[in-house]
Design a protein around this motif. Sequence first.
Motif, PDB file in Angstrom:
ATOM      1  N   HIS A 102      38.936  36.011  30.317  1.00 21.56           N
ATOM      2  CA  HIS A 102      37.783  35.180  29.931  1.00 21.56           C
ATOM      3  C   HIS A 102      37.549  35.268  28.426  1.00 21.56           C
ATOM      4  O   HIS A 102      37.276  34.255  27.771  1.00 21.56           O
ATOM      5  CB  HIS A 102      36.530  35.617  30.698  1.00 21.56           C
ATOM      6  N   GLN A 103      37.691  36.461  27.855  1.00 20.35           N
ATOM      7  CA  GLN A 103      37.513  36.640  26.411  1.00 20.35           C
ATOM      8  C   GLN A 103      38.589  35.881  25.634  1.00 20.35           C
ATOM      9  O   GLN A 103      38.287  35.177  24.667  1.00 20.35           O
ATOM     10  CB  GLN A 103      37.536  38.128  26.048  1.00 20.35           C
ATOM     11  N   ALA A 155      31.569  37.443  31.782  1.00 19.05           N
ATOM     12  CA  ALA A 155      30.865  36.457  32.595  1.00 19.05           C
ATOM     13  C   ALA A 155      31.130  36.804  34.058  1.00 19.05           C
ATOM     14  O   ALA A 155      32.215  37.281  34.393  1.00 19.05           O
ATOM     15  CB  ALA A 155      31.383  35.056  32.280  1.00 19.05           C
ATOM     16  N   PHE A 156      30.148  36.547  34.898  1.00 16.61           N
ATOM     17  CA  PHE A 156      30.317  36.894  36.311  1.00 16.61           C
ATOM     18  C   PHE A 156      30.232  35.691  37.236  1.00 16.61           C
ATOM     19  O   PHE A 156      30.447  35.820  38.428  1.00 16.61           O
ATOM     20  CB  PHE A 156      29.320  37.981  36.702  1.00 16.61           C
ATOM     21  N   THR A 205      39.198  41.862  38.590  1.00 16.66           N
ATOM     22  CA  THR A 205      39.932  42.902  37.870  1.00 16.66           C
ATOM     23  C   THR A 205      39.480  42.939  36.419  1.00 16.66           C
ATOM     24  O   THR A 205      38.846  41.996  35.922  1.00 16.66           O
ATOM     25  CB  THR A 205      41.453  42.626  37.892  1.00 16.66           C
ATOM     26  N   ILE A 206      39.854  43.998  35.733  1.00 15.13           N
ATOM     27  CA  ILE A 206      39.606  44.075  34.295  1.00 15.13           C
ATOM     28  C   ILE A 206      40.341  42.933  33.596  1.00 15.13           C
ATOM     29  O   ILE A 206      39.819  42.321  32.671  1.00 15.13           O
ATOM     30  CB  ILE A 206      40.032  45.446  33.733  1.00 15.13           C
ATOM     31  N   GLN A 207      41.540  42.613  34.072  1.00 19.53           N
ATOM     32  CA  GLN A 207      42.303  41.516  33.464  1.00 19.53           C
ATOM     33  C   GLN A 207      41.544  40.198  33.556  1.00 19.53           C
ATOM     34  O   GLN A 207      41.585  39.384  32.632  1.00 19.53           O
ATOM     35  CB  GLN A 207      43.692  41.383  34.107  1.00 19.53           C
TER      36      GLN A 207
END
Length: 187
Positions: A165-166, A151-152, A158-160
């Motif tokens: 979010h997942q 989601a943006f 960051t990738i984290q």
Amino acid sequence: MKRIVIGVSGASGTIYAVDLLKKLHQVPDVETHLIMSAWAKKNLELEADLSLADLTALADVVHNNHDLGATVASGSFLTSGMVIVPASMKTISGIANAYDDSLITRAADVTIKEKRRLIIVPRETPLSEIHLENLLKLARVGAQIIPPIPAFYNHPQTIQDLVDHQSMKIMDSFGIEHHFGHRWEGD
């Protein structure tokens, strides 16, 4: 206490399993039962800066994927459900067709037959018609499909942030209270 089975199959995306286990490890009223396929272990080696011993230390119980006599292979062993993260198309196909050749697929089959929460985190792209049919078959029997699609609206830096979010979506689905991740608050 919630008892959650976590299957990690051989798809790329081990980072999602690592993050989820780290977060669940911090929740005192959650007991985790980890099952990893051989390729999941190989992907951990290739994709993460964490040893297998460090990862398994995050789980309360670790089961051998070949042990079809493990507690999680029986419906009489009570759980709050199961998540497979990441879920390979091979594992999804096995579950969708009740082909219980591993503990991951057997535990998922038990989760379905006992009508418990089953979360599938598919990691493949592009998806073929066969992949989609298998996912639809699982959704029709009650599995929740939560692909790792970022989601943006929360402006990840960051990738984290994307991984958080997942994990947030998975933990929300199990009704586990947490205080990480950024939620939509309206515009």
